[in-house]
Design a protein around this motif. Sequence first.
Motif, PDB file in Angstrom:
ATOM      1  N   UNK A   8       0.833  -1.209   0.000  1.00  9.47           N
ATOM      2  CA  UNK A   8       0.000   0.000   0.000  1.00  9.47           C
ATOM      3  C   UNK A   8       0.867   1.258   0.000  1.00  9.47           C
ATOM      4  N   UNK A   9       1.890   1.263   0.853  1.00 12.12           N
ATOM      5  CA  UNK A   9       2.787   2.423   0.909  1.00 12.12           C
ATOM      6  C   UNK A   9       3.509   2.611  -0.422  1.00 12.12           C
ATOM      7  N   UNK A  10       3.956   1.510  -1.026  1.00 10.91           N
ATOM      8  CA  UNK A  10       4.653   1.592  -2.310  1.00 10.91           C
ATOM      9  C   UNK A  10       3.712   2.065  -3.414  1.00 10.91           C
ATOM     10  N   UNK A  11       2.456   1.613  -3.364  1.00 19.15           N
ATOM     11  CA  UNK A  11       1.476   2.030  -4.372  1.00 19.15           C
ATOM     12  C   UNK A  11       1.206   3.525  -4.285  1.00 19.15           C
ATOM     13  N   UNK A  12       1.116   4.048  -3.071  1.00 18.83           N
ATOM     14  CA  UNK A  12       0.893   5.488  -2.893  1.00 18.83           C
ATOM     15  C   UNK A  12       2.088   6.296  -3.397  1.00 18.83           C
ATOM     16  N   UNK A  13       3.276   5.787  -3.175  1.00 20.19           N
ATOM     17  CA  UNK A  13       4.466   6.475  -3.683  1.00 20.19           C
ATOM     18  C   UNK A  13       4.452   6.505  -5.213  1.00 20.19           C
ATOM     19  N   UNK A  14       4.032   5.407  -5.828  1.00 24.11           N
ATOM     20  CA  UNK A  14       3.946   5.360  -7.289  1.00 24.11           C
ATOM     21  C   UNK A  14       2.848   6.293  -7.787  1.00 24.11           C
ATOM     22  N   UNK A  15       1.753   6.405  -7.054  1.00 27.35           N
ATOM     23  CA  UNK A  15       0.679   7.325  -7.431  1.00 27.35           C
ATOM     24  C   UNK A  15       1.180   8.768  -7.470  1.00 27.35           C
ATOM     25  N   UNK A  16       1.981   9.145  -6.507  1.00 31.10           N
ATOM     26  CA  UNK A  16       2.530  10.508  -6.501  1.00 31.10           C
ATOM     27  C   UNK A  16       3.417  10.727  -7.729  1.00 31.10           C
ATOM     28  N   UNK A  17       4.224   9.731  -8.062  1.00 30.74           N
ATOM     29  CA  UNK A  17       5.090   9.855  -9.231  1.00 30.74           C
ATOM     30  C   UNK A  17       4.283   9.958 -10.521  1.00 30.74           C
ATOM     31  N   UNK A  18       3.180   9.240 -10.601  1.00 31.42           N
ATOM     32  CA  UNK A  18       2.325   9.307 -11.788  1.00 31.42           C
ATOM     33  C   UNK A  18       1.667  10.685 -11.911  1.00 31.42           C
ATOM     34  N   UNK A  19       1.248  11.248 -10.790  1.00 34.75           N
ATOM     35  CA  UNK A  19       0.665  12.592 -10.815  1.00 34.75           C
ATOM     36  C   UNK A  19       1.680  13.612 -11.310  1.00 34.75           C
ATOM     37  N   UNK A  20       2.897  13.413 -10.911  1.00 30.78           N
ATOM     38  CA  UNK A  20       3.969  14.324 -11.320  1.00 30.78           C
ATOM     39  C   UNK A  20       4.324  14.139 -12.792  1.00 30.78           C
ATOM     40  N   UNK A  21       4.267  12.899 -13.256  1.00 30.50           N
ATOM     41  CA  UNK A  21       4.691  12.604 -14.623  1.00 30.50           C
ATOM     42  C   UNK A  21       3.620  12.919 -15.660  1.00 30.50           C
ATOM     43  N   UNK A  22       2.344  12.723 -15.312  1.00 28.29           N
ATOM     44  CA  UNK A  22       1.259  12.902 -16.288  1.00 28.29           C
ATOM     45  C   UNK A  22       0.058  13.569 -15.639  1.00 28.29           C
ATOM     46  N   UNK A  23       0.202  14.815 -15.199  1.00 24.23           N
ATOM     47  CA  UNK A  23      -0.864  15.465 -14.426  1.00 24.23           C
ATOM     48  C   UNK A  23      -2.164  15.676 -15.191  1.00 24.23           C
ATOM     49  N   UNK A  24      -2.095  16.070 -16.451  1.00 28.24           N
ATOM     50  CA  UNK A  24      -3.317  16.365 -17.191  1.00 28.24           C
ATOM     51  C   UNK A  24      -4.136  15.123 -17.493  1.00 28.24           C
TER      52      UNK A  24
END
Length: 260
Positions: free
Chosen positions: A43-59
């Motif tokens: 769960x913690x790793x998934x949330x970290x990946x979610x933040x990276x995805x928001x940063x990489x492809x925000x729109x």
Amino acid sequence: RKAPAVSHTAEVCLRKVTREHARDLMDALCGALLEGTMSLPECAAALELMRELLEAAPLTMVPILRTIALTVVHCLSPGNQPLRERATPAGTAVLNELVQRYPMIAFHQGTQTLVVGGADGVIIVYDLKEGAITHELPTRSPEEDRPVAVAARNYDYLAEADFLTPGVNLAEKVVRGITACAFNDQGRIIGVYSFEDAQIHFWQLYSPLSFLGIGRPHPICSFGVSRTPWPKLAGIQLQWVSSRSVNLRRGLRDVLTYNL
């Protein structure tokens, strides 16, 4: 035992998948977290990946912001203390990313209240102390409602064709429904702007007697807003300049002030 290093080819492939299918990956991560199929470290790793995805492809994430916000609130809920303790650092990072990148999402630290505006003109209000949705505030009267692909109560994402007005490319498409939200300093009032409807609304969320369970959120007033060409999402900001005054910025030069 030390894990083997990922080969260069595999790394390139992974980055390509993340770049081209970022929203699908985000949707899958949210689904797994909401269903509770992951271990606490996962769960913690998934949330970290979610933040990276928001940063990489925000729109590309705009159509599923409600799902993302609901997922974060779920992970930080006091109803599951082990998950909350493990997820707090990464979950807080995702929350910060959402608030900083998307003007239709606002968070008030003092009241621990999160609001998320949607394409249907409904504002979802979350209480992070309880880890729950507390209110759904419509900014349109029933006769103004527009058909949407997914009912608001499902808190699922809307199809891109329903959420965004077609444009030259994704960066230029006009966000439908709620475009920007902002709390006043006390966290009692929110300003809500819709580029599509050309209106700004003010809602009172809390009153001095709210802690007694007296009083529900109610609209205070609304103003018509002059129409302009779409300035891109990053160029829109709603900012309180005093306890009763708000600035609406659209692009570099367009600044409008509204007083309650």
